[in-house]
Design a protein around this motif. Structure first.
Motif, short mmCIF file in Angstrom:
data_model
loop_
_atom_site.label_atom_id
_atom_site.label_comp_id
_atom_site.label_asym_id
_atom_site.label_seq_id
_atom_site.Cartn_x
_atom_site.Cartn_y
_atom_site.Cartn_z
N VAL A 58 101.06 -25.17 16.15
CA VAL A 58 101.75 -26.44 15.91
C VAL A 58 100.78 -27.47 15.35
O VAL A 58 101.08 -28.18 14.38
CB VAL A 58 102.43 -26.95 17.21
N ARG A 59 99.59 -27.55 15.92
CA ARG A 59 98.58 -28.51 15.46
C ARG A 59 98.18 -28.22 14.01
O ARG A 59 98.03 -29.15 13.21
CB ARG A 59 97.37 -28.46 16.39
N ILE A 60 98.01 -26.95 13.67
CA ILE A 60 97.67 -26.58 12.29
C ILE A 60 98.75 -27.06 11.33
O ILE A 60 98.46 -27.70 10.31
CB ILE A 60 97.47 -25.06 12.15
N GLN B 221 109.42 -27.93 18.65
CA GLN B 221 109.21 -26.67 19.34
C GLN B 221 110.43 -26.23 20.14
O GLN B 221 110.66 -25.05 20.34
CB GLN B 221 108.00 -26.76 20.28
N LYS C 43 106.47 -34.04 12.96
CA LYS C 43 106.24 -33.30 14.20
C LYS C 43 107.09 -32.03 14.19
O LYS C 43 108.26 -32.05 13.83
CB LYS C 43 106.63 -34.15 15.42
N GLU D 165 101.13 -29.39 11.74
CA GLU D 165 101.24 -30.85 11.69
C GLU D 165 100.05 -31.48 10.96
O GLU D 165 100.22 -32.42 10.18
CB GLU D 165 101.37 -31.41 13.10
N ASP D 166 98.84 -30.96 11.21
CA ASP D 166 97.65 -31.50 10.54
C ASP D 166 97.70 -31.28 9.03
O ASP D 166 97.38 -32.19 8.25
CB ASP D 166 96.38 -30.87 11.11
N GLU D 167 98.10 -30.09 8.61
CA GLU D 167 98.14 -29.79 7.18
C GLU D 167 99.23 -30.62 6.48
O GLU D 167 99.01 -31.11 5.37
CB GLU D 167 98.36 -28.30 6.93
N SER E 39 102.54 -21.57 19.79
CA SER E 39 101.30 -21.99 20.45
C SER E 39 100.96 -23.42 20.02
O SER E 39 101.30 -23.85 18.91
CB SER E 39 100.15 -21.04 20.10
N ASP E 40 100.30 -24.14 20.90
CA ASP E 40 99.87 -25.50 20.58
C ASP E 40 98.96 -25.49 19.36
O ASP E 40 99.01 -26.39 18.53
CB ASP E 40 99.15 -26.13 21.77
N ALA E 41 98.12 -24.46 19.24
CA ALA E 41 97.19 -24.37 18.12
C ALA E 41 97.94 -24.23 16.79
O ALA E 41 97.58 -24.89 15.80
CB ALA E 41 96.23 -23.21 18.32
N GLN F 210 90.89 -20.94 11.83
CA GLN F 210 89.71 -21.59 12.41
C GLN F 210 88.40 -21.08 11.79
O GLN F 210 87.41 -21.79 11.75
CB GLN F 210 89.69 -21.43 13.92
#
Length: 133
Positions: free
Chosen positions: A17-19, A5, A2, A21-23, A13-15, A122
Motif C-alpha cells: 500500500v505504501r509503495i 484496503q 489513498k 501511495e508513494d508512487e 500488505s502495508d508495504a 526495495q
C-alpha cells in the motif's frame, strides 16, 4: 490518493500500500481519475531473465482494479511478453498462465507475490512510471 484496503477481497500488505501511495504521490500526471503504475526492470529480457514487469491500476476512489505480472514465454528470438499472473479485483478472479480460478482461492499466492514484489522494489530493481487511468 489513498488505497482503499477495505474494498479489496485479498489482504494488502502495508508495504505494498505504501509503495502504491508513494508512487502515485510522486507522479507528475493528473491521477484524479485513477492511476496505472508500471514497474519495469530495464535489464529484463528473454535471453538474460531478470525481474518480471508488473502493472497495476487503482481507481479514483482508491480501489485496486488489477495487478498483472508479465514474463517472457517461448524461446528467443521468438519469445513474447505475456501475462503470467493476473489478480483481477474487479471481477474477483486470478489467472496463472492458462488457469483461471476465484480470487478468494489465491490468498496464499497473492501473499507470496506481495512479499517478493516488495523485496524487489526495495532492492531498487524497478523503473516506475505512473499514468492516468
Amino acid at each position: 490518493m489513498k488505497v482503499n484496503q477495505r474494498s479489496c477481497l485479498l489482504s494488502l500488505s502495508d508495504a505494498l500500500v505504501r509503495i502504491i501511495e508513494d508512487e502515485i504521490g510522486r507522479a507528475k500526471v493528473d491521477t484524479s481519475g485513477g492511476a496505472v503504475l508500471n514497474f519495469r526492470d530495464p535489464d529484463y529480457s528473454a535471453e538474460e531473465g531478470g525481474y518480471h514487469p508488473v502493472e497495476l491500476a487503482v481507481t479514483s476512489d482508491g480501489q485496486l482494479l488489477y495487478i498483472t505480472d508479465f514474463s517472457y514465454a517461448g524461446m528467443p528470438p521468438y519469445a513474447e511478453l505475456v501475462k503470467e499472473l493476473d489478480f483481477d479485483f474487479d471481477i474477483e478472479t486470478c489467472q496463472q498462465f492458462d488457469h483461471l480460478f476465484r480470487l478468494k482461492q489465491a490468498g496464499g499466492l497473492f501473499a507470496l507475490w506481495q512479499r517478493n514484489f516488495v523485496s524487489y522494489y526495495q532492492m531498487g530493481v524497478y523503473t516506475v512510471t505512473v499514468g492516468a487511468l
